[in-house]
Structure formats: C-alpha cells, structure tokens
Design a protein around this motif. Sequence first.
Motif, PDB file in Angstrom:
ATOM      1  N   ASN A 103     -20.114  11.426  -5.079  1.00  0.00           N
ATOM      2  CA  ASN A 103     -21.086  12.171  -4.280  1.00  0.00           C
ATOM      3  C   ASN A 103     -22.227  11.231  -3.890  1.00  0.00           C
ATOM      4  O   ASN A 103     -23.296  11.234  -4.523  1.00  0.00           O
ATOM      5  CB  ASN A 103     -21.637  13.359  -5.076  1.00  0.00           C
TER       6      ASN A 103
ATOM      7  N   ARG B  66     -25.806  12.623  -3.610  1.00  0.00           N
ATOM      8  CA  ARG B  66     -26.424  13.004  -4.883  1.00  0.00           C
ATOM      9  C   ARG B  66     -26.895  11.771  -5.640  1.00  0.00           C
ATOM     10  O   ARG B  66     -27.979  11.772  -6.240  1.00  0.00           O
ATOM     11  CB  ARG B  66     -25.441  13.798  -5.737  1.00  0.00           C
TER      12      ARG B  66
ATOM     13  N   ARG C 142     -24.386  23.636 -12.580  1.00  0.00           N
ATOM     14  CA  ARG C 142     -24.447  23.305 -11.156  1.00  0.00           C
ATOM     15  C   ARG C 142     -25.069  24.455 -10.363  1.00  0.00           C
ATOM     16  O   ARG C 142     -25.918  24.247  -9.483  1.00  0.00           O
ATOM     17  CB  ARG C 142     -23.019  23.034 -10.662  1.00  0.00           C
TER      18      ARG C 142
ATOM     19  N   ASP D  78     -28.529  24.154  -8.248  1.00  0.00           N
ATOM     20  CA  ASP D  78     -28.506  24.387  -6.804  1.00  0.00           C
ATOM     21  C   ASP D  78     -29.489  25.475  -6.402  1.00  0.00           C
ATOM     22  O   ASP D  78     -30.157  25.377  -5.364  1.00  0.00           O
ATOM     23  CB  ASP D  78     -27.093  24.760  -6.358  1.00  0.00           C
TER      24      ASP D  78
ATOM     25  N   PRO E 263     -34.883  17.417  -6.099  1.00  0.00           N
ATOM     26  CA  PRO E 263     -33.498  17.677  -6.496  1.00  0.00           C
ATOM     27  C   PRO E 263     -33.356  17.805  -8.009  1.00  0.00           C
ATOM     28  O   PRO E 263     -34.109  17.191  -8.770  1.00  0.00           O
ATOM     29  CB  PRO E 263     -32.747  16.453  -5.971  1.00  0.00           C
TER      30      PRO E 263
ATOM     31  N   PHE F 275     -30.367  17.835 -11.264  1.00  0.00           N
ATOM     32  CA  PHE F 275     -29.081  17.196 -11.502  1.00  0.00           C
ATOM     33  C   PHE F 275     -28.399  17.731 -12.757  1.00  0.00           C
ATOM     34  O   PHE F 275     -29.061  18.086 -13.735  1.00  0.00           O
ATOM     35  CB  PHE F 275     -29.265  15.684 -11.627  1.00  0.00           C
TER      36      PHE F 275
ATOM     37  N   ASP G 135     -23.120  15.783 -11.841  1.00  0.00           N
ATOM     38  CA  ASP G 135     -23.665  14.652 -11.084  1.00  0.00           C
ATOM     39  C   ASP G 135     -23.561  13.354 -11.872  1.00  0.00           C
ATOM     40  O   ASP G 135     -23.448  12.270 -11.290  1.00  0.00           O
ATOM     41  CB  ASP G 135     -25.146  14.889 -10.764  1.00  0.00           C
TER      42      ASP G 135
END
Length: 285
Positions: A42, A45, A172, A176, A186, A188, A236
């Motif tokens: 990713n 990310r 996750r 999110d 962000p 993780f 991640d």
Amino acid sequence: MAEQVRVAEQAPLYGNDEKQPLQRSGLRVTGKDAMHALPWKNPARVAALHAALARRILIIDGAMGTMIQREGLEEADYRGERFAHGYDALFADPGHAHGPGCGCEAHDQRGNNDLLSLTRPGLISEIHRAYLQAGADLVETNTFNSTGISLADYRLQHLVRELNREGARLARAECDAIEADDPSRPRFVIGVLGPTSRTASLSPDVNRPGFRAVTFDKLAEAYREAARGLIDGGADVLMVETIFDTLNAKAALFAIDDVFEETGARLPVMISGTITDASGRTLSG
C-alpha cells in the motif's frame, strides 16, 4: 502508558563482514538491495506513515488485555454462540452429539482474549476506538496469541487465519472511521505477531537443558499463517511483538519475508522487545 514508536523498513541480515549479506535457505536474498526489491503493498499508506514520522513522534495504543479485564467477562462470554459448547460449531460434523469422548476437544476458553474478535467484536472495536479517540496514531490488532502454537492451548489452532484477518479488519475499520473525521491525521493498524507460548532458545525442563519444546521451522510456519491473515485483514504494519527470545524473532522475520515473497509486496516491519532486567538483555540473553 502510551508508547513512542519509530518504524524501520526491512534491512538485509549481515554476517561478520558487513559487505556480505547472509544467504538464507528458503528466501531469495542475494544482495544488499534484494529485500527492498518488492514494492510496498500500500504505497500511499506507507508514504503517509513516513510523512507522519518525519513530522513528529507517533503514539501506539496501550494494552489490550487490561482493557478486556476491566469488563469482568465470564467464561461463557468468551465463547459466544459459536463456541457455546466449548468447540467451534461451524466446524463440527453434522449431527454432532457433544459429550465425554465425543472427540471435539471442548476446552475452557476463559482468558482467550483473541477469540473475542469473533465472539465479542463490538467490545474489541470499542477498545480500539477509545485509544484512537485518546490520541493514538497506531493501534495494535487483538492477535497477540493468534498463532497455531498458542491457540493449541485452547484447541482452536484451526482459527489462525480467521482470527488474524478479523483482528486486523476490526482495527482497520476503526482507524478508517477516525481518519475520515480528520483526514489530516492518518491512523495506522499494526498487525501483531505475538511471541507464542514456546521458546526456541531455552529448555522448559531444567533437567534437560538440551530439550526444546518447539523448532525454528514450526515457529516459522506458525508465523507465516498468522502473517497471511493480518495482511488479508488490512494491516498497515507488521510487528513482531514482545520478543523475549531472539531465535523466535528470527523465525518470525524469516516467515514474514516468505509471505512477502508469496504476495509479491511488502509492509513496514517493527519489532517490540522485552528486556527482563537491568542488564539490558532479553530472557534468552
């Protein structure tokens, strides 16, 4: 207590001559840049993680186990409906008649915190959410004991892939959701690979110092299966967690590299070590 974190990318393993990387059977590691040849799974990310680390120290969440203990769960709470009789109803033979000698190996599930990702997912999600709302940048999956070696204590080793996938999926979803409220920050998911309940360097029997309860190969296979589930669930980062035996850690890193080769992509990798005394050494020295 919250933890500070820096995330390191994988690096080659070197012998006494730092210019000559070690050759390891089962891995296609042939040069200094070989382990970096695979692309990130990713890239966006990873770029966000690197950017965040460049700006400030990031905070990992706190302990999962103590938060669960606060709930005062009974043994039946761990089972839920699927495991109400001590065995996995989804995998029982049709017409299974549960009772002494039935062969399903029903087992007490008290303390099997990882199982709550299946039987009480709302509780695990709430804990992740509480840490994120308190300011955590990274949350660890509820998978500390989700290897076949550790789950064998509960007769649930067939759940390895599912527990790791669902543990990562729950974390996750919460990351999110929080990130959607504030895209500038962000969050993780750290996919946790616990130390297992066995040590490859030490004997569990003081009268048999040469005995080992597990082999390197069995550890590596257990870690491979768990890592696949964490990647499936959307982790991640992968973290080899609470290492007290460096040989266990080597098996985990070996297995992670294998899985990266299988999938054709890699994730950042972290190691969390346990120092047992003021000497600065792990349990295995």
